[in-house]
Design a protein around this motif. Sequence first.
Motif, PDB file in Angstrom:
ATOM      1  N   LEU A   1      35.134  37.660  49.659  1.00 19.63           N
ATOM      2  CA  LEU A   1      36.314  37.958  48.995  1.00 19.63           C
ATOM      3  C   LEU A   1      36.268  37.057  47.912  1.00 19.63           C
ATOM      4  O   LEU A   1      36.846  35.720  48.092  1.00 19.63           O
ATOM      5  CB  LEU A   1      37.545  37.975  49.836  1.00 19.63           C
ATOM      6  N   ALA A   2      35.896  37.359  46.628  1.00 24.04           N
ATOM      7  CA  ALA A   2      35.809  36.445  45.573  1.00 24.04           C
ATOM      8  C   ALA A   2      37.098  36.006  44.657  1.00 24.04           C
ATOM      9  O   ALA A   2      37.961  37.169  44.498  1.00 24.04           O
ATOM     10  CB  ALA A   2      34.662  36.753  44.510  1.00 24.04           C
ATOM     11  N   GLY A   3      37.095  35.157  44.007  1.00 24.59           N
ATOM     12  CA  GLY A   3      38.270  34.953  42.858  1.00 24.59           C
ATOM     13  C   GLY A   3      38.039  35.778  41.544  1.00 24.59           C
ATOM     14  O   GLY A   3      36.785  36.348  41.251  1.00 24.59           O
ATOM     15  N   PRO A   4      38.715  35.456  40.613  1.00 25.85           N
ATOM     16  CA  PRO A   4      38.519  36.120  39.411  1.00 25.85           C
ATOM     17  C   PRO A   4      37.195  35.829  38.750  1.00 25.85           C
ATOM     18  O   PRO A   4      36.903  34.645  38.860  1.00 25.85           O
ATOM     19  CB  PRO A   4      39.655  35.594  38.467  1.00 25.85           C
ATOM     20  N   GLU A   5      36.806  36.868  37.828  1.00 26.16           N
ATOM     21  CA  GLU A   5      35.478  36.308  37.277  1.00 26.16           C
ATOM     22  C   GLU A   5      35.687  35.225  36.138  1.00 26.16           C
ATOM     23  O   GLU A   5      34.641  34.815  35.978  1.00 26.16           O
ATOM     24  CB  GLU A   5      35.164  37.810  36.489  1.00 26.16           C
ATOM     25  N   ASP A   6      36.553  35.159  35.378  1.00 24.14           N
ATOM     26  CA  ASP A   6      36.865  34.276  34.587  1.00 24.14           C
ATOM     27  C   ASP A   6      37.010  32.628  34.964  1.00 24.14           C
ATOM     28  O   ASP A   6      37.214  31.707  34.473  1.00 24.14           O
ATOM     29  CB  ASP A   6      37.948  34.469  33.358  1.00 24.14           C
ATOM     30  N   SER A   7      37.145  32.613  36.325  1.00 22.37           N
ATOM     31  CA  SER A   7      37.245  31.172  37.096  1.00 22.37           C
ATOM     32  C   SER A   7      36.002  30.539  37.098  1.00 22.37           C
ATOM     33  O   SER A   7      35.372  31.077  38.100  1.00 22.37           O
ATOM     34  CB  SER A   7      38.023  31.672  38.513  1.00 22.37           C
ATOM     35  N   PHE A   8      36.020  29.279  36.786  1.00 20.48           N
ATOM     36  CA  PHE A   8      34.758  28.283  36.983  1.00 20.48           C
ATOM     37  C   PHE A   8      34.786  28.196  38.576  1.00 20.48           C
ATOM     38  O   PHE A   8      33.509  28.328  39.196  1.00 20.48           O
ATOM     39  CB  PHE A   8      34.857  27.193  36.385  1.00 20.48           C
ATOM     40  N   ALA A   9      35.923  27.852  39.408  1.00 22.15           N
ATOM     41  CA  ALA A   9      35.847  27.650  40.842  1.00 22.15           C
ATOM     42  C   ALA A   9      35.352  28.603  41.483  1.00 22.15           C
ATOM     43  O   ALA A   9      34.544  28.862  42.256  1.00 22.15           O
ATOM     44  CB  ALA A   9      37.154  27.129  41.173  1.00 22.15           C
ATOM     45  N   ALA A  10      35.917  30.041  40.858  1.00 19.24           N
ATOM     46  CA  ALA A  10      35.344  31.194  41.627  1.00 19.24           C
ATOM     47  C   ALA A  10      33.862  31.391  41.487  1.00 19.24           C
ATOM     48  O   ALA A  10      33.225  31.877  42.380  1.00 19.24           O
ATOM     49  CB  ALA A  10      36.242  32.305  41.354  1.00 19.24           C
ATOM     50  N   GLN A  11      33.331  31.327  40.420  1.00 13.83           N
ATOM     51  CA  GLN A  11      31.932  31.288  40.133  1.00 13.83           C
ATOM     52  C   GLN A  11      31.273  30.530  40.979  1.00 13.83           C
ATOM     53  O   GLN A  11      29.966  30.999  41.464  1.00 13.83           O
ATOM     54  CB  GLN A  11      31.817  31.243  38.529  1.00 13.83           C
ATOM     55  N   ARG A  12      31.556  29.128  41.058  1.00 13.72           N
ATOM     56  CA  ARG A  12      30.731  28.209  41.861  1.00 13.72           C
ATOM     57  C   ARG A  12      30.804  28.628  43.319  1.00 13.72           C
ATOM     58  O   ARG A  12      29.639  28.665  43.929  1.00 13.72           O
ATOM     59  CB  ARG A  12      31.270  26.837  41.521  1.00 13.72           C
ATOM     60  N   ARG A  13      31.959  28.946  43.746  1.00 17.36           N
ATOM     61  CA  ARG A  13      31.828  29.361  45.130  1.00 17.36           C
ATOM     62  C   ARG A  13      31.217  30.758  45.568  1.00 17.36           C
ATOM     63  O   ARG A  13      30.591  30.774  46.594  1.00 17.36           O
ATOM     64  CB  ARG A  13      33.432  29.757  45.657  1.00 17.36           C
ATOM     65  N   ALA A  14      31.082  31.682  44.562  1.00 14.19           N
ATOM     66  CA  ALA A  14      30.334  32.823  44.782  1.00 14.19           C
ATOM     67  C   ALA A  14      28.932  32.649  44.643  1.00 14.19           C
ATOM     68  O   ALA A  14      28.174  33.189  45.415  1.00 14.19           O
ATOM     69  CB  ALA A  14      30.824  33.891  43.928  1.00 14.19           C
ATOM     70  N   ASP A  15      28.547  31.985  43.809  1.00 16.52           N
ATOM     71  CA  ASP A  15      27.063  31.394  43.423  1.00 16.52           C
ATOM     72  C   ASP A  15      26.711  30.922  44.712  1.00 16.52           C
ATOM     73  O   ASP A  15      25.442  31.284  45.239  1.00 16.52           O
ATOM     74  CB  ASP A  15      26.847  30.683  42.360  1.00 16.52           C
ATOM     75  N   ALA A  16      27.233  29.907  45.226  1.00 16.62           N
ATOM     76  CA  ALA A  16      26.642  29.196  46.752  1.00 16.62           C
ATOM     77  C   ALA A  16      26.935  30.238  47.674  1.00 16.62           C
ATOM     78  O   ALA A  16      25.982  29.950  48.644  1.00 16.62           O
ATOM     79  CB  ALA A  16      27.732  28.022  46.741  1.00 16.62           C
ATOM     80  N   TRP A  17      27.626  31.029  47.684  1.00 12.73           N
ATOM     81  CA  TRP A  17      27.693  31.881  48.876  1.00 12.73           C
ATOM     82  C   TRP A  17      26.466  32.975  48.888  1.00 12.73           C
ATOM     83  O   TRP A  17      25.589  32.990  49.823  1.00 12.73           O
ATOM     84  CB  TRP A  17      28.837  33.005  48.624  1.00 12.73           C
ATOM     85  N   ARG A  18      26.299  33.340  47.777  1.00 13.21           N
ATOM     86  CA  ARG A  18      24.971  34.097  47.539  1.00 13.21           C
ATOM     87  C   ARG A  18      23.591  33.479  47.824  1.00 13.21           C
ATOM     88  O   ARG A  18      22.648  33.697  48.439  1.00 13.21           O
ATOM     89  CB  ARG A  18      24.850  34.868  46.023  1.00 13.21           C
ATOM     90  N   THR A  19      23.551  32.157  47.227  1.00 14.45           N
ATOM     91  CA  THR A  19      22.396  31.259  47.431  1.00 14.45           C
ATOM     92  C   THR A  19      22.185  31.121  48.804  1.00 14.45           C
ATOM     93  O   THR A  19      21.000  31.017  49.345  1.00 14.45           O
ATOM     94  CB  THR A  19      22.666  30.172  46.493  1.00 14.45           C
TER      95      THR A  19
END
Length: 336
Positions: A179-197
């Motif tokens: 359950l990801a955060g907003p696309e324009d959020s730096f923190a959300a991107q970092r968390r989503a990228d780490a989840w996927r990796t």
Amino acid sequence: MADVARLAGVSSQTVSRVSNGFAGVTEDTRRQVLAAMRELGYRPNSAARALRRGEFRTLGVITFSLSTMGNIRTLEAIATSAAGHGYAVTLLPVAVPTQDEVNGAFSRLGELAVDAVIVIMEIHLLDAATVSLPPGVQVVVADSDAGDRYPVVDTDQAGGARDAVRHLLGLGHETVWHLAGPEDSFAAQRRADAWRTTLTEAGRPAPPPVRGDWSAQSGYRAGLLLADEPGCTAVFAANDQMALGLLRALHERGRRVPEDVSVVGFDDIPESASFLPPLTTVHQDFAEVGRLCVEGVLSKMREGGDTGGGSTAGGHGTTLVPTRLVVRQSTARKGG
């Protein structure tokens, strides 16, 4: 000041030393002078003192959102740390994150007489060509992707997300939904990228993420979708508030937590231990982020340089504050 000196029976220089917090005054004399100040209603002239010292003892804080728990707690930590150093904080929210608004914010802070600025910038902005901070201003940025241009202090977003996903995989779940955060959020991107990796490194498939806006309401809407996924047995939510909405949606759809679905959040807000069930989550040390922001910008002021410097919060680069996983009752072994 002369009136205070006469009433206290001391020199004007002694009154000045007491009002400015300087050493070299006995405790009895200090109490005597402070009593005289209270009796006469004397308050030191901060503007004159600032001109004499060349500093205002005030830090400006620019933020682009006061609606997220992370920004509010970071701001609280900055204010607390600044007060510990004898500084006040002047807050300037910016509604529209554009170059003109950023320049206008710095101009207004200049009129309000601040010594340096801390920018809380969760969204992708400083890494965009359209926005830059004015030169010659002492600045530290919190929660941004601008470590090569400005000194940044941030939570270890990727490390926290890795811990969350590994925890769920270690409980026997085949994969972890996000359950990801907003696309324009730096923190959300970092968390989503780490989840996927983390899933890829473990040889597990990465389901399509479901996106929210940090609010519990968006977590509830996303939870209704995830509850209908029969293969969804584990969810990593990008913040605790969305996890709260997710828990409600799963409950309404008859999916038990943690028996049917394990849930991990991110932030460790004070209320997370009172969720039903108590939420397993990634703890962010907001107090440390605030402390490092304040100490970084004060260090830059002492150095008297521009935004350059070493590798800590006082110079270019990003200082990461570690996270830790707090395990509670919202996660369990698959089928357990």
